[in-house]
Enzyme design. Sequence first.
Site, PDB file in Angstrom:
ATOM      1  N   ARG A 299      -0.445  13.746  -3.831  1.00 44.67           N
ATOM      2  CA  ARG A 299      -0.604  12.422  -4.362  1.00 44.67           C
ATOM      3  C   ARG A 299       0.190  11.473  -5.404  1.00 44.67           C
ATOM      4  O   ARG A 299       1.416  11.110  -4.197  1.00 44.67           O
ATOM      5  CB  ARG A 299      -2.054  11.930  -4.587  1.00 44.67           C
ATOM      6  CG  ARG A 299      -3.090  11.371  -3.111  1.00 44.67           C
ATOM      7  CD  ARG A 299      -4.132  11.659  -3.568  1.00 44.67           C
ATOM      8  NE  ARG A 299      -5.238  10.950  -2.322  1.00 44.67           N
ATOM      9  CZ  ARG A 299      -6.893  10.738  -2.059  1.00 44.67           C
ATOM     10  NH1 ARG A 299      -7.287  10.096  -3.707  1.00 44.67           N
ATOM     11  NH2 ARG A 299      -6.610  10.725  -1.273  1.00 44.67           N
ATOM     12  N   HIS A 439      -0.036   8.207   3.689  1.00 46.18           N
ATOM     13  CA  HIS A 439      -0.142   9.138   4.141  1.00 46.18           C
ATOM     14  C   HIS A 439      -0.535  10.267   3.035  1.00 46.18           C
ATOM     15  O   HIS A 439      -0.423   8.909   2.273  1.00 46.18           O
ATOM     16  CB  HIS A 439       0.667  10.131   4.897  1.00 46.18           C
ATOM     17  CG  HIS A 439       2.113  10.239   3.925  1.00 46.18           C
ATOM     18  ND1 HIS A 439       3.284  11.084   4.423  1.00 46.18           N
ATOM     19  CD2 HIS A 439       2.720   9.520   3.076  1.00 46.18           C
ATOM     20  CE1 HIS A 439       4.248  11.194   3.356  1.00 46.18           C
ATOM     21  NE2 HIS A 439       3.807  10.226   2.540  1.00 46.18           N
ATOM     22  N   GLU A 440      -1.361  10.979   3.427  1.00 51.64           N
ATOM     23  CA  GLU A 440      -2.517  11.551   1.992  1.00 51.64           C
ATOM     24  C   GLU A 440      -3.963  11.215   1.783  1.00 51.64           C
ATOM     25  O   GLU A 440      -3.838  10.369   0.161  1.00 51.64           O
ATOM     26  CB  GLU A 440      -1.671  11.378   0.375  1.00 51.64           C
ATOM     27  CG  GLU A 440      -0.882  12.571   1.228  1.00 51.64           C
ATOM     28  CD  GLU A 440      -1.679  14.427   0.844  1.00 51.64           C
ATOM     29  OE1 GLU A 440      -2.423  14.501   0.425  1.00 51.64           O
ATOM     30  OE2 GLU A 440      -0.741  15.645   1.963  1.00 51.64           O
ATOM     31  N   GLY A 441      -4.166   9.437   1.746  1.00 52.48           N
ATOM     32  CA  GLY A 441      -4.858   8.319   1.781  1.00 52.48           C
ATOM     33  C   GLY A 441      -4.292   7.043   1.326  1.00 52.48           C
ATOM     34  O   GLY A 441      -3.090   6.999   0.407  1.00 52.48           O
ATOM     35  N   GLN A 446      -7.038   4.505  -1.993  1.00 45.15           N
ATOM     36  CA  GLN A 446      -6.806   4.930  -3.458  1.00 45.15           C
ATOM     37  C   GLN A 446      -7.855   3.779  -4.472  1.00 45.15           C
ATOM     38  O   GLN A 446      -7.625   4.640  -5.188  1.00 45.15           O
ATOM     39  CB  GLN A 446      -5.103   4.562  -3.211  1.00 45.15           C
ATOM     40  CG  GLN A 446      -4.615   5.541  -2.279  1.00 45.15           C
ATOM     41  CD  GLN A 446      -4.677   6.863  -3.177  1.00 45.15           C
ATOM     42  OE1 GLN A 446      -5.030   7.707  -4.327  1.00 45.15           O
ATOM     43  NE2 GLN A 446      -4.633   8.383  -1.467  1.00 45.15           N
TER      44      GLN A 446
END
Lengths: 597, 283
Positions: A299, A439-441, A446
Amino acid sequence: MSAQTNPLIDDGLIEFLLYDVLNAESLCELEGYEHHSRETFDLFLDSVRRLARHDLLPTYKPMDEELPEFRDGRIVTHPSLPHLWRKMVEVGVLTGTRPEAVGGQQIPMLVHMMATAYLMAANLSAYGYIGLTLGAAHLIEAFGSDEVKERFMAPMYEGEWTGTMALTEPHAGSSLADITTTAAPTEDGYYLIKGSKIFISGADHDVTENVVNLALARIEGAPSGTKGISLFAVPRLRPENGELVSNDVTVAGLIHKIGWRGLPSLALEFGDVGDCRGWLVGEPHQGLRYMFQMMNEARIMIGVNGAATASAAYHEARTYALERKQGRRLGDRGADQVPIVEHADVRRMLLRQKAIVEGSFALLGTAARYADVANRGPESERERAHLLLDLLTPIAKTFPAERGFEANALAIQVHGGYGYTSEYLPEAYMRDQKLNTLHEGTSGIQSMDLLGRKVVAKGGAPLRALAEEIALAVTEARAAGCDAELCDAVEQATDRVVSITMELGQRGMAGDTDGMLGHSWDYLDMMATLVVAWQWLRMAAAARTRFKDEPTQQARLHGTEAAAQYWIRTEVPRISVLAELCRTAEDSYLKAQPDWF
Amino acid sequence: MKILVSIKRVADPDNASKLKVSSDGTAVTSEGLEWKMNPFDDWSLEAALRLTENAAEKNARVGEVVLVSIGPNDEHTQRIIREGLAKGAERGILVEADDANLDSNVVSQILKAVVDKENPDLVVMGKQAADGDSNVAGTKLAARLGWPIINYAMKISTNDDGKTLEVKRELDTGVATVKVTGPAVITTSDRILQPESVKNGITPADHQYAKLEVGGRYASLKGIMQAKKKPIDQMSLGDLGIEAKVALKYTKFELPPARSGDTTFVESVEDLVDKLHNTAKVI
């Protein structure tokens, strides 16, 4: 402005952040970093920034224009990539942070981050292959058996193969608990994998001969939900009797993306003919836990992607504003035209970009420094550094991505109508940037992570630690002679954030989840505004201390002070508005019904 | 093969527009500019490294490259030597001297003294330094040594470890091929960075180096860490028995005139030709 002359990131900023704000040299006292010094940091930065400017940047636009192709079941990628890959591997960015035992040089994360940011700013998709391979190999390094390390990690760290993260399935993106790819054990130590994956970046290309997919799958009979997911290494080609043979991994489709166009995103099929072999990484059913242990790192890297992309666009806009002559100063009829930087609104746009870009780098550097201390610092400091790193991670991922997108839009705005054409680079940077909020959450995830998990962890200890850090920065800023009004504003905003957090936490404990989390997005916005104000105060203090008496650094000093003033005066006041939305659980969208839209 | 490579630190040539001339006009001031390795020396270092390695075996070293830099004994001079060591050179020598006491006369004297100590098979130098652009130190050194000088080398080949070499020289009128018996002084042009410019008889003849865009290879992180353990010998002019006597005196510097930036728009090709011929007088 020609692409080749864009500095991508201001070298003076990086030097200032590393040595004057974040004290990178002191990291050399930590266990395992003793063999480093400022000289090694500077030489590494110098090599990497030259590689970024001379090799990666000239390929950026061609790669954005000439898309990968799906031909005879294989993906054909841009012809410049093998050369760029080789050079990035040789210069040492792939294994830079890893221990010597796996071929690395154990450089602090902070220094590696600032160096690789140049590569990201130069060509995000070319660096993407490094980021993915490092992530995949690191997972195996952390959790894999010696056999799996030897077979899959070593060729990745040597740069012979690349890696991917194969998590997402057509029906299971953010909701990984719902994945259905299966793994059937065999007597030969491997599993037979069957299932479909989608959005797998870099799963096929002609950069290296092979790819290792780090895939999530369920072992037959595993418990349902997140507790039944395991992690496997599923190579495109598998080593067998000294050669590489097909492993029944098929490309089902090439996804047409609006950015990151040098890095193909693919739909994959594992086990079309029942012969796709996967090797278990670590213990069964621990896949998701392993993934999440690596999540901070991934992240934060997305945050650096965001800051770097906004920085490249900011420098395009800055140069354009200094060169483009248009209009005259107000009331100056008949005079020569002036560069547009003379117009107040253009300066507003540039200063806003500067505040976002440089504030992002400072925040990311701060997070990386906590990661270094958490891993290698004195025992007494590790836990606190860990708490702060965990707390800052969702912010350090989201702020550069969300506000970076805004900065990217401003870079277009500075270019006027020209900015809306593909003749100029800012539109491409804006398309690249958008992925970073996804992406990546996603940003929404978040915000839930921040408010629902991070700030309330360990009885609120992370937030207390953050408040202490900010208080310390305020004290230092006052001592350095920074504007007292700005120091007061940050101090008061911190108090407001702490009190609203306590109130929301109590609601959560009382079972009022909507009351707590309904405004998680506003909460993240508020928190990000505060931590970036904290960074600007630190930078302003460091700049005064360091540059006050240096004649050649007056522009840097005044530029830093102006950006700090801008952020604290124009953004920090929003904190009380956002806190009020959280406190009142303002219900316009909370009460909205699906058929209202 | 043992090669001596001289490297000079110069004010960042990529930011030459920030150079200023002192108020009395007798010196160039580079305040606020970073010190960098002279790019011409970076090319010659690349040539020397290629001559002393097996590129097919991960650039395994098969010879020795000794770097020599002349300048103040400070972190900037040390840093460019360390950068050269990180790229692959074996050892460094720092000869301490003030910039004000250096010209090609003194530099060639110093380099001769270092050559006498080190006995290299070759000296490979940049054809000039990016600051003074004088282009004479290499030739003067060769004259002092009584060695052959081959300027502007774009290709270098040897099959006997540098005892004899074939060198292609880049000239305005074409390419000259010379055969030379070492020891010799060679200065290089930027074409020495081409993928097939150096053949040392050890790296397979069909090996293609990666295309280099603007300079020699990048120092890798691994090379940087190895360079920390490589020695840099420090010596003074006195240690080399040299008394610095500059033969060249700079009397005046001036900056090039600022460009006017005036833009004239033309309507047609004829109009353009007319303006170029009659107004600008360039054709």
